[in-house]
Write a protein that holds these residues in place. Structure first.
Motif, PDB file in Angstrom:
ATOM      1  N   THR A   1      32.852  96.768  29.322  1.00  0.00           N
ATOM      2  CA  THR A   1      34.050  96.084  29.788  1.00  0.00           C
ATOM      3  C   THR A   1      35.304  96.682  29.179  1.00  0.00           C
ATOM      4  N   ASN A   2      36.396  96.547  29.891  1.00  0.00           N
ATOM      5  CA  ASN A   2      37.711  96.928  29.408  1.00  0.00           C
ATOM      6  C   ASN A   2      38.711  95.866  29.833  1.00  0.00           C
ATOM      7  N   TYR A   3      39.673  95.615  28.966  1.00  0.00           N
ATOM      8  CA  TYR A   3      40.658  94.582  29.209  1.00  0.00           C
ATOM      9  C   TYR A   3      42.062  95.122  29.040  1.00  0.00           C
ATOM     10  N   ALA A   4      42.955  94.628  29.865  1.00  0.00           N
ATOM     11  CA  ALA A   4      44.356  94.927  29.669  1.00  0.00           C
ATOM     12  C   ALA A   4      44.808  94.342  28.336  1.00  0.00           C
ATOM     13  N   ASP A   5      45.731  95.025  27.679  1.00  0.00           N
ATOM     14  CA  ASP A   5      46.202  94.562  26.377  1.00  0.00           C
ATOM     15  C   ASP A   5      46.744  93.135  26.433  1.00  0.00           C
ATOM     16  N   SER A   6      47.321  92.776  27.557  1.00  0.00           N
ATOM     17  CA  SER A   6      47.939  91.466  27.687  1.00  0.00           C
ATOM     18  C   SER A   6      46.935  90.319  27.669  1.00  0.00           C
ATOM     19  N   VAL A   7      45.660  90.608  27.953  1.00  0.00           N
ATOM     20  CA  VAL A   7      44.654  89.550  28.009  1.00  0.00           C
ATOM     21  C   VAL A   7      43.532  89.746  27.004  1.00  0.00           C
ATOM     22  N   LYS A   8      43.523  90.847  26.313  1.00  0.00           N
ATOM     23  CA  LYS A   8      42.457  91.150  25.368  1.00  0.00           C
ATOM     24  C   LYS A   8      42.350  90.056  24.311  1.00  0.00           C
ATOM     25  N   GLY A   9      41.135  89.608  24.083  1.00  0.00           N
ATOM     26  CA  GLY A   9      40.895  88.548  23.120  1.00  0.00           C
ATOM     27  C   GLY A   9      40.996  87.165  23.701  1.00  0.00           C
ATOM     28  N   ARG A  10      41.506  87.050  24.913  1.00  0.00           N
ATOM     29  CA  ARG A  10      41.654  85.745  25.556  1.00  0.00           C
ATOM     30  C   ARG A  10      40.786  85.597  26.798  1.00  0.00           C
ATOM     31  N   PHE A  11      40.589  86.696  27.520  1.00  0.00           N
ATOM     32  CA  PHE A  11      39.839  86.677  28.774  1.00  0.00           C
ATOM     33  C   PHE A  11      38.507  87.385  28.588  1.00  0.00           C
ATOM     34  N   THR A  12      37.511  86.946  29.332  1.00  0.00           N
ATOM     35  CA  THR A  12      36.206  87.580  29.313  1.00  0.00           C
ATOM     36  C   THR A  12      35.689  87.750  30.736  1.00  0.00           C
ATOM     37  N   ILE A  13      35.373  88.980  31.103  1.00  0.00           N
ATOM     38  CA  ILE A  13      34.771  89.252  32.397  1.00  0.00           C
ATOM     39  C   ILE A  13      33.260  89.288  32.231  1.00  0.00           C
ATOM     40  N   ASP A  14      32.545  88.745  33.208  1.00  0.00           N
ATOM     41  CA  ASP A  14      31.097  88.748  33.152  1.00  0.00           C
ATOM     42  C   ASP A  14      30.551  88.692  34.571  1.00  0.00           C
ATOM     43  N   ARG A  15      29.290  88.970  34.701  1.00  0.00           N
ATOM     44  CA  ARG A  15      28.621  88.836  35.994  1.00  0.00           C
ATOM     45  C   ARG A  15      27.291  88.151  35.814  1.00  0.00           C
ATOM     46  N   ASP A  16      26.904  87.420  36.824  1.00  0.00           N
ATOM     47  CA  ASP A  16      25.610  86.764  36.871  1.00  0.00           C
ATOM     48  C   ASP A  16      24.852  87.420  38.018  1.00  0.00           C
ATOM     49  N   ASN A  17      23.972  88.322  37.678  1.00  0.00           N
ATOM     50  CA  ASN A  17      23.275  89.080  38.706  1.00  0.00           C
ATOM     51  C   ASN A  17      22.363  88.198  39.558  1.00  0.00           C
ATOM     52  N   ALA A  18      21.786  87.171  38.950  1.00  0.00           N
ATOM     53  CA  ALA A  18      20.908  86.276  39.694  1.00  0.00           C
ATOM     54  C   ALA A  18      21.672  85.530  40.777  1.00  0.00           C
ATOM     55  N   LYS A  19      22.901  85.149  40.474  1.00  0.00           N
ATOM     56  CA  LYS A  19      23.734  84.439  41.438  1.00  0.00           C
ATOM     57  C   LYS A  19      24.631  85.373  42.230  1.00  0.00           C
ATOM     58  N   ASN A  20      24.643  86.642  41.843  1.00  0.00           N
ATOM     59  CA  ASN A  20      25.481  87.642  42.495  1.00  0.00           C
ATOM     60  C   ASN A  20      26.950  87.219  42.472  1.00  0.00           C
ATOM     61  N   THR A  21      27.402  86.859  41.285  1.00  0.00           N
ATOM     62  CA  THR A  21      28.779  86.430  41.115  1.00  0.00           C
ATOM     63  C   THR A  21      29.434  87.172  39.955  1.00  0.00           C
ATOM     64  N   LEU A  22      30.719  87.246  40.015  1.00  0.00           N
ATOM     65  CA  LEU A  22      31.548  87.799  38.956  1.00  0.00           C
ATOM     66  C   LEU A  22      32.441  86.678  38.448  1.00  0.00           C
ATOM     67  N   SER A  23      32.665  86.623  37.153  1.00  0.00           N
ATOM     68  CA  SER A  23      33.479  85.555  36.595  1.00  0.00           C
ATOM     69  C   SER A  23      34.563  86.108  35.689  1.00  0.00           C
TER      70      SER A  23
ATOM     71  N   GLN B   1      36.507  84.258  32.489  1.00  0.00           N
ATOM     72  CA  GLN B   1      36.821  83.135  31.625  1.00  0.00           C
ATOM     73  C   GLN B   1      38.175  83.394  30.994  1.00  0.00           C
ATOM     74  N   MET B   2      39.104  82.478  31.179  1.00  0.00           N
ATOM     75  CA  MET B   2      40.459  82.638  30.693  1.00  0.00           C
ATOM     76  C   MET B   2      40.759  81.527  29.697  1.00  0.00           C
ATOM     77  N   ASN B   3      40.999  81.911  28.467  1.00  0.00           N
ATOM     78  CA  ASN B   3      41.329  80.970  27.405  1.00  0.00           C
ATOM     79  C   ASN B   3      42.740  81.237  26.897  1.00  0.00           C
ATOM     80  N   SER B   4      43.276  80.260  26.194  1.00  0.00           N
ATOM     81  CA  SER B   4      44.610  80.382  25.603  1.00  0.00           C
ATOM     82  C   SER B   4      45.621  80.885  26.620  1.00  0.00           C
ATOM     83  N   LEU B   5      45.616  80.261  27.772  1.00  0.00           N
ATOM     84  CA  LEU B   5      46.471  80.712  28.867  1.00  0.00           C
ATOM     85  C   LEU B   5      47.949  80.579  28.530  1.00  0.00           C
ATOM     86  N   LYS B   6      48.713  81.524  29.023  1.00  0.00           N
ATOM     87  CA  LYS B   6      50.146  81.587  28.808  1.00  0.00           C
ATOM     88  C   LYS B   6      50.866  81.535  30.147  1.00  0.00           C
ATOM     89  N   PRO B   7      52.111  81.095  30.167  1.00  0.00           N
ATOM     90  CA  PRO B   7      52.858  81.075  31.428  1.00  0.00           C
ATOM     91  C   PRO B   7      52.894  82.431  32.120  1.00  0.00           C
TER      92      PRO B   7
END
Length: 123
Positions: free
Chosen positions: A57-79, A81-87
Protein backbone atom coordinates in the motif's frame (compact mmCIF):
# COMPACT_ATOMS: atom_id res chain seq x y z
CA UNK A 1 -20.13 -5.15 -17.52
CA UNK A 2 -17.59 -3.82 -15.01
CA UNK A 3 -19.24 -2.01 -12.14
CA UNK A 4 -17.70 -0.44 -9.06
CA UNK A 5 -20.10 1.00 -6.51
CA UNK A 6 -18.94 3.07 -3.56
CA UNK A 7 -20.90 3.37 -0.34
CA UNK A 8 -20.40 4.57 3.20
CA UNK A 9 -20.05 8.28 2.62
CA UNK A 10 -21.82 10.83 4.73
CA UNK A 11 -21.39 13.76 7.06
CA UNK A 12 -19.22 13.62 10.13
CA UNK A 13 -17.62 16.04 12.55
CA UNK A 14 -13.90 16.64 12.52
CA UNK A 15 -12.13 13.89 14.40
CA UNK A 16 -14.72 11.33 13.47
CA UNK A 17 -14.45 8.22 11.33
CA UNK A 18 -16.05 6.75 8.24
CA UNK A 19 -15.54 3.53 6.38
CA UNK A 20 -16.02 3.54 2.64
CA UNK A 21 -16.66 0.39 0.69
CA UNK A 22 -16.41 -0.36 -3.02
CA UNK A 23 -18.38 -3.35 -4.28
CA UNK A 24 -17.14 -4.80 -7.54
CA UNK A 25 -18.99 -6.83 -10.13
CA UNK A 26 -17.58 -8.07 -13.40
CA UNK A 27 -14.23 -7.23 -11.86
CA UNK A 28 -11.88 -8.93 -9.44
CA UNK A 29 -10.30 -6.49 -7.01
CA UNK A 30 -7.44 -8.84 -6.15
CA UNK A 31 -6.32 -8.99 -9.75
CA UNK A 32 -5.38 -5.36 -10.23
CA UNK A 33 -3.91 -2.35 -8.57
CA UNK A 34 -6.80 -0.63 -6.81
CA UNK A 35 -7.01 2.89 -5.53
CA UNK A 36 -9.05 5.52 -3.78
CA UNK A 37 -9.13 9.03 -5.18
CA UNK A 38 -10.99 12.15 -4.19
CA UNK A 39 -12.04 15.40 -5.74
CA UNK A 40 -13.30 18.54 -4.06
CA UNK A 41 -15.09 21.33 -5.94
CA UNK A 42 -12.61 23.49 -7.79
CA UNK A 43 -9.74 21.13 -7.12
CA UNK A 44 -7.98 18.46 -9.12
CA UNK A 45 -8.71 14.81 -8.59
CA UNK A 46 -6.07 13.54 -6.23
CA UNK A 47 -4.61 10.27 -5.11
CA UNK A 48 -5.53 9.07 -1.64
CA UNK A 49 -4.31 5.49 -1.40
CA UNK A 50 -3.42 2.55 -3.63
CA UNK A 51 -2.93 -1.16 -3.12
CA UNK A 52 -1.12 -3.38 -5.58
CA UNK A 53 -1.78 -7.04 -6.32
CA UNK A 54 0.69 -8.11 -3.64
CA UNK A 55 -1.04 -6.12 -0.93
CA UNK A 56 1.54 -3.36 -0.79
CA UNK A 57 0.00 0.00 0.00
CA UNK A 58 0.90 3.63 -0.49
CA UNK A 59 -0.76 6.69 0.96
CA UNK A 60 -0.78 10.34 0.14
CA UNK A 61 1.06 12.36 2.77
CA UNK A 62 -2.15 14.17 3.63
CA UNK A 63 -3.84 10.97 4.83
CA UNK A 64 -0.93 8.83 5.98
CA UNK A 65 -1.49 7.50 9.47
CA UNK A 66 -5.20 8.27 9.34
CA UNK A 67 -6.55 6.26 6.40
CA UNK A 68 -6.22 2.56 5.65
CA UNK A 69 -6.91 0.90 2.32
CA UNK A 70 -7.80 -2.78 2.31
CA UNK A 71 -9.56 -5.39 0.24
CA UNK A 72 -11.72 -8.34 1.09
CA UNK A 73 -11.13 -10.87 -1.64
CA UNK A 74 -13.92 -13.15 -0.44
CA UNK A 75 -16.44 -10.33 -0.79
CA UNK A 76 -14.65 -8.79 -3.77
CA UNK A 77 -14.69 -5.38 -2.16
CA UNK A 78 -12.24 -2.57 -1.56
CA UNK A 79 -12.45 -0.42 1.55
CA UNK A 80 -11.07 2.80 2.93
CA UNK A 81 -11.11 3.27 6.68
CA UNK A 82 -10.88 6.96 7.47
CA UNK A 83 -10.05 8.07 11.00
CA UNK A 84 -9.34 11.46 12.53
CA UNK A 85 -11.17 13.14 9.70
CA UNK A 86 -10.45 16.77 8.94
CA UNK A 87 -12.51 19.37 7.07
CA UNK A 88 -9.97 19.26 4.26
CA UNK A 89 -10.93 15.63 3.68
CA UNK A 90 -14.30 16.82 2.38
CA UNK A 91 -14.62 15.57 -1.19
CA UNK A 92 -16.25 13.11 -3.51
CA UNK A 93 -14.43 9.80 -3.07
CA UNK A 94 -13.96 7.33 -5.89
CA UNK A 95 -12.64 3.82 -6.05
CA UNK A 96 -10.83 2.80 -9.19
CA UNK A 97 -8.99 -0.10 -10.74
CA UNK A 98 -6.07 -0.22 -13.10
CA UNK A 99 -7.12 -2.78 -15.67
CA UNK A 100 -3.63 -3.78 -16.75
CA UNK A 101 -0.55 -5.00 -14.94
CA UNK A 102 1.39 -2.60 -12.81
CA UNK A 103 0.38 0.03 -10.31
CA UNK A 104 0.32 3.79 -10.22
CA UNK A 105 -0.53 6.80 -8.09
CA UNK A 106 -1.88 8.78 -11.03
CA UNK A 107 -5.63 8.80 -11.59
CA UNK A 108 -5.10 8.96 -15.35
CA UNK A 109 -3.55 5.49 -15.18
CA UNK A 110 -6.74 3.93 -13.81
CA UNK A 111 -9.45 2.61 -16.08
CA UNK A 112 -12.48 1.42 -14.11
CA UNK A 113 -14.25 3.90 -11.85
CA UNK A 114 -17.10 3.98 -9.43
CA UNK A 115 -19.73 6.71 -9.33
CA UNK A 116 -18.35 8.28 -6.18
CA UNK A 117 -19.60 8.84 -2.66
CA UNK A 118 -19.66 12.16 -0.86
CA UNK A 119 -17.75 12.70 2.36
CA UNK A 120 -18.36 15.91 4.26
CA UNK A 121 -16.39 16.77 7.39
CA UNK A 122 -17.56 19.71 9.45
CA UNK A 123 -15.32 21.76 11.70
Amino acid sequence: QVQLVESGGGSVQAGGSLRLSCAASGYTVSRYCMGWFRQAPGKEREWVAVMDTYGNTNYADSVKGRFTIDRDNAKNTLSLQMNSLKPEDTAEYYCAGRDIRGCSRQWTDFHSWGQGTQVTVSS
